[in-house]
Structures are given as C-alpha cells and as structure tokens.
Design an enzyme around this catalytic site. Structure first.
Site, PDB file in Angstrom:
ATOM      1  N   VAL A 194      29.912  48.626  43.927  1.00 47.07           N
ATOM      2  CA  VAL A 194      30.362  49.039  42.590  1.00 47.07           C
ATOM      3  C   VAL A 194      29.245  48.982  41.540  1.00 47.07           C
ATOM      4  CG1 VAL A 194      32.783  48.438  43.006  1.00 47.07           C
ATOM      5  CG2 VAL A 194      31.269  46.732  41.942  1.00 47.07           C
ATOM      6  N   GLY A 226      34.119  51.781  32.939  1.00 44.49           N
ATOM      7  CA  GLY A 226      34.111  53.241  32.736  1.00 44.49           C
ATOM      8  C   GLY A 226      35.242  53.902  33.496  1.00 44.49           C
ATOM      9  N   TYR A 255      23.707  34.190  37.833  1.00 43.40           N
ATOM     10  CA  TYR A 255      25.177  34.295  37.883  1.00 43.40           C
ATOM     11  C   TYR A 255      25.759  34.091  36.495  1.00 43.40           C
ATOM     12  CZ  TYR A 255      29.959  33.088  39.482  1.00 43.40           C
ATOM     13  OH  TYR A 255      31.322  33.021  39.688  1.00 43.40           O
ATOM     14  N   THR A 258      38.023  27.131  42.572  1.00 45.18           N
ATOM     15  CA  THR A 258      39.223  27.544  43.311  1.00 45.18           C
ATOM     16  C   THR A 258      38.911  27.485  44.805  1.00 45.18           C
ATOM     17  OG1 THR A 258      39.743  29.012  41.474  1.00 45.18           O
ATOM     18  CG2 THR A 258      40.918  29.410  43.544  1.00 45.18           C
TER      19      THR A 258
HETATM   20  P1  NAD Z   1      33.668  36.046  47.485  1.00 43.94           P
HETATM   21  O1  NAD Z   1      32.219  36.075  47.727  1.00 43.94           O
HETATM   22  O2  NAD Z   1      34.574  35.599  48.589  1.00 43.94           O
HETATM   23  O3  NAD Z   1      34.202  37.465  46.998  1.00 43.94           O
HETATM   24  C1  NAD Z   1      33.425  38.358  46.277  1.00 43.94           C
HETATM   25  C2  NAD Z   1      33.630  39.749  46.888  1.00 43.94           C
HETATM   26  O4  NAD Z   1      32.912  40.705  46.095  1.00 43.94           O
HETATM   27  C3  NAD Z   1      33.083  39.843  48.314  1.00 43.94           C
HETATM   28  O5  NAD Z   1      34.038  40.441  49.161  1.00 43.94           O
HETATM   29  C4  NAD Z   1      31.849  40.709  48.157  1.00 43.94           C
HETATM   30  O6  NAD Z   1      31.516  41.423  49.337  1.00 43.94           O
HETATM   31  C5  NAD Z   1      32.240  41.592  46.984  1.00 43.94           C
HETATM   32  N1  NAD Z   1      31.098  42.175  46.270  1.00 43.94           N
HETATM   33  C6  NAD Z   1      30.025  41.528  45.743  1.00 43.94           C
HETATM   34  N2  NAD Z   1      29.183  42.403  45.158  1.00 43.94           N
HETATM   35  C7  NAD Z   1      29.750  43.637  45.306  1.00 43.94           C
HETATM   36  C8  NAD Z   1      29.374  44.939  44.906  1.00 43.94           C
HETATM   37  N3  NAD Z   1      28.215  45.183  44.261  1.00 43.94           N
HETATM   38  N4  NAD Z   1      30.201  45.974  45.207  1.00 43.94           N
HETATM   39  C9  NAD Z   1      31.367  45.765  45.873  1.00 43.94           C
HETATM   40  N5  NAD Z   1      31.774  44.544  46.278  1.00 43.94           N
HETATM   41  C10 NAD Z   1      30.971  43.490  46.002  1.00 43.94           C
HETATM   42  O7  NAD Z   1      33.897  35.124  46.192  1.00 43.94           O
HETATM   43  P2  NAD Z   1      35.237  34.648  45.465  1.00 43.94           P
HETATM   44  O8  NAD Z   1      35.213  33.168  45.410  1.00 43.94           O
HETATM   45  O9  NAD Z   1      36.404  35.342  46.046  1.00 43.94           O
HETATM   46  O10 NAD Z   1      34.979  35.166  43.976  1.00 43.94           O
HETATM   47  C11 NAD Z   1      35.587  36.362  43.500  1.00 43.94           C
HETATM   48  C12 NAD Z   1      35.338  36.503  42.007  1.00 43.94           C
HETATM   49  O11 NAD Z   1      35.888  35.368  41.313  1.00 43.94           O
HETATM   50  C13 NAD Z   1      33.866  36.576  41.622  1.00 43.94           C
HETATM   51  O12 NAD Z   1      33.712  37.522  40.579  1.00 43.94           O
HETATM   52  C14 NAD Z   1      33.567  35.179  41.120  1.00 43.94           C
HETATM   53  O13 NAD Z   1      32.535  35.188  40.177  1.00 43.94           O
HETATM   54  C15 NAD Z   1      34.885  34.770  40.504  1.00 43.94           C
HETATM   55  N6  NAD Z   1      35.026  33.304  40.471  1.00 43.94           N
HETATM   56  C16 NAD Z   1      35.346  32.589  41.591  1.00 43.94           C
HETATM   57  C17 NAD Z   1      35.461  31.209  41.518  1.00 43.94           C
HETATM   58  C18 NAD Z   1      35.852  30.360  42.706  1.00 43.94           C
HETATM   59  O14 NAD Z   1      35.969  29.136  42.571  1.00 43.94           O
HETATM   60  N7  NAD Z   1      36.097  30.914  43.883  1.00 43.94           N
HETATM   61  C19 NAD Z   1      35.225  30.547  40.312  1.00 43.94           C
HETATM   62  C20 NAD Z   1      34.872  31.310  39.207  1.00 43.94           C
HETATM   63  C21 NAD Z   1      34.796  32.693  39.292  1.00 43.94           C
END
Ligand code: NAD
Ligand code: UDP
Length: 315
Positions: free
Chosen positions: A57, A102, A145, A175
C-alpha cells in the site's frame, strides 16, 4: 458495509477481518505479507464475502467498487520488524497512509488509522492521556516507527480539516493473542514460546520497565466502537493493569507451569525502550463505554494454547 483492511493478513488485521465478516459486512484485506502471513486468513478462503489482495500500500491502491470504510493497519509493528525494515516502515506510515486516505476520499469512505502508544515515546507523563504530546527521539532506533505514526496522525487530521473527511485515530497499547508470529520478537511470543519449550524467560534489563497488556478481542471491540462513534480526535485503547516485565515473566511461567525460571539479558534490549507505559483510558471509557473484559491470565491461557499448536505443527 464493504470494508477495506490494510494489513489484513497480520495479527490484528486478521482478527478485524473475522469481526467485520461476523458482523455481516464484506471485507477486502490488502497486504504485502512483509510481516504477516496468509495462514492468518486461510480459514476465510472460500468465504464469498472476503477478498484478499496482495499489494504494497506504499504504492497507489487501485480497488474497483464501493468501499464504505478503510481501516489502515498495514505497518511492521514489532520492534525487531521495524528495525529490520526501517525504510518500509517509514514508507507505509507516510506513503501508505497517504494512499489509503486518498482511496477513502475517492470512495467517500470513513477512515480509521491504527496508531500506537509509541507516539508517546519514552513518556515523561504517566499515565499517558491523548493530549500528551510525547517524548520521541526522531533519530533513535525506534524513531522510524514512532515518527511514521506521528506523521500518519498529522496526515489524517489534515485530510479531516482540509477535505472534511470522516476520520478516526486509535492509539493502540500493547496487544497480544493468537496469530502473533512466534518469532516476531515481541515479549509475548518470546516468553510464551520459551515457556512452552521449557526454557528460562529472557527479561531484558532488570525487568522494571512496565507495560499494560490487552487481549486482542478487547482491542477489536474498541476499534469497532470507535469506528461507529463520531469521534475524530485520537483515542487510547489499552488496559490500565500495569505490570513490570519481570512480574509479567512470572505470570507467564505460572500460567504455563514452566519451572525453568527467568534469565536477565540486556544484550537484546533496544535503545529507547520505554521505561513505563500505561494509558489514561478515560476517553475510551467515557466516549465509547469501552472497558477491557479479558483478564491477563485468561488471555494468556488462550495465547499459550495457540502457540502450543503452532510449535507442535512445526516440530
Ligand atoms: P503485524 O506485523 O502482524 O501486521 C501488520 C500487517 O501489515 C502484516 O500483515 C504486514 O504484512 C502488513 N504490511 C506491512 N507493510 C505493508 C505494506 N506496505 N503494504 C501492505 N501490507 C503491509 O502487526 P500487528 O501487531 O497486527 O499490527 C497491526 C497494526 O497495529 C500496525 O499498524 C501497528 O502499528 C498497530 N499497532 C499494534 C500494536 C500491538 O500491540 N500489536 C500496538 C500498537 C499499534
Ligand atoms: N522484552 C523482554 N524480553 C523479551 C522481549 C521483550 O524483556 O524477550 C521487553 C522489552 O525490552 C520491552 C518489553 O518487553 O521492555 C515489551 O517489548 P515488546 O517488544 O513486546 O514491545 P514494546 O512495548 O517495547 O513495543
């Protein structure tokens, strides 16, 4: 609704796919699998209300048809992932958020950004309420990040203010749950994996640093409530049960009946590791009537059962 979830093959994204499908919506998951896996959504193959699109993306997103809501969850999220992919992390926070906004604007869709407690950096205010501006080192290892997410929040607010878009920002605190990657380096998969293998748990530093761990189901409920609300300002979603990492290790060992104990290891601790982190969750309580329901011990029991299956399947 037809809902687009970027990062839909990740840990949180895949649970959101399940939730929106079970709420009778249609779901399109877009993911480039950089840190996620199709295993997380393989149970949805054949579901006619679900589509998977393999796409980065950070490049223009072309998606025909109606979209009613865009939930932008794509981003590496584990510290070792974003240290391995620092440029991709900055790009998905900046260009990825721009493209997702967008698309939402073109489709007249509601937009929700997955932001993070990391926007508070190593906080000097405790607990952290949404009006605290944070303490982030832009050139530290975690800066890729933290700054990506801070920029993403600014971009969302700009689209709201300039284009009148209907936007939401959720600041997610730690989480955990099933579908985290066993090797993603975060403390829950590390400790649970070690406990299942009967190894000592690796506490970085002296373990006095604190976190608040919420189970995935509680986060998903908070995200759904926020999306349904009319609230544009950021909202913290996280539990307020604060534990030191040392105490957390003891809980994991107790719940998993692991006799191997704990080792202290400072070598793997990442510079800028926040010493404390705890949400002021009053906005989520007051506006969304949201409160976490899953106790740490119960969520860990479910997570241990999941990781046991993963480990058994690979050994
Ligand atoms: P994760 O790594 O399991 O999931 C992230 C997903 O995004 C993956 O499937 C990855 O392949 C995909 N991705 C990354 N870059 C991409 C790109 N350029 N195009 C398409 N797909 C892409 O991590 P998560 O823990 O599930 O986190 C998901 C979201 O929640 C993130 O944005 C993270 O910043 C946010 N978040 C998570 C936590 C937590 O504790 N798990 C805390 C704060 C924020
Ligand atoms: N941590 C630890 N042992 C591990 C992995 C992590 O002691 O095997 C510590 C880490 O130093 C941090 C906390 O656990 O203080 C949470 O780390 P995590 O990577 O899960 O996420 P963070 O909250 O730092 O983004």
């Amino acid at each position: 609704m037809r809902v687009l979830i970027t990062g839909g093959a990740g840990f949180i994204g895949s649970h959101l796919c399940d939730r929106f499908l079970s709420d009778s919506h249609r779901v399109v998951a877009v993911d480039n699998l950089i840190t996620g896996t199709q295993d997380n959504i393989s149970h949805l193959a054949g579901n006619r209300h679900f589509e998977f699109v393999y796409h980065d993306v950070s490049n223009f997103i072309h998606l025909p048809g109606q979209i009613d809501a865009v939930l932008h969850f794509a981003s590496p999220a584990s510290p070792i992932d974003y240290l391995k992919y620092p440029i991709q992390t900055l790009k998905v926070g900046a260009l990825g958020t721009h493209n997702a906004l967008g698309l939402a604007r073109a489709k007249r869709a509601r937009f929700l950004l997955a932001s993070t407690s990391e926007v508070y950096g190593d906080p000097k205010v405790h607990p952290q309420s949404e009006d605290y501006a944070g303490n982030v080192d832009p050139v530290g290892p975690r800066g890729v990040y933290d700054e990506a997410k801070r920029y993403a929040e600014a971009l969302v607010m700009a689209y709201h203010r300039q284009h009148g878009m209907d936007t939401r920002i959720v600041r997610i605190f730690n989480t955990y749950g099933p579908r985290m990657r066993l090797d993603d380096g975060r403390v829950v998969p590390n400790f649970v994996g070690q406990a299942i293998r009967g190894e000592a748990l690796t506490v970085y530093g002296d373990g006095s640093q604190t976190r608040c761990f919420q189970f995935i189901d509680d986060l998903v409920e908070g995200v759904v409530r926020l999306l349904d609300s009319g609230f544009v300002e950021p909202v913290n979603i996280g539990t307020t049960r604060e534990v030191s990492i040392l105490d957390f290790a003891k809980v994991v060992n107790r719940v998993s009946a692991n006799p191997a104990g704990i080792v202290f290891d400072d070598g793997l601790r990442i510079d800028g590791d926040p010493q404390t982190r705890k949400p002021d969750a009053s906005r989520a309580h007051d506006l969304l009537d949201w409160r976490p329901q899953v106790a740490l011990e119960d969520g860990l029991t479910r997570t241990i059962a999941y990781f046991r299956q993963v480990i058994n399947a690979t050994t």
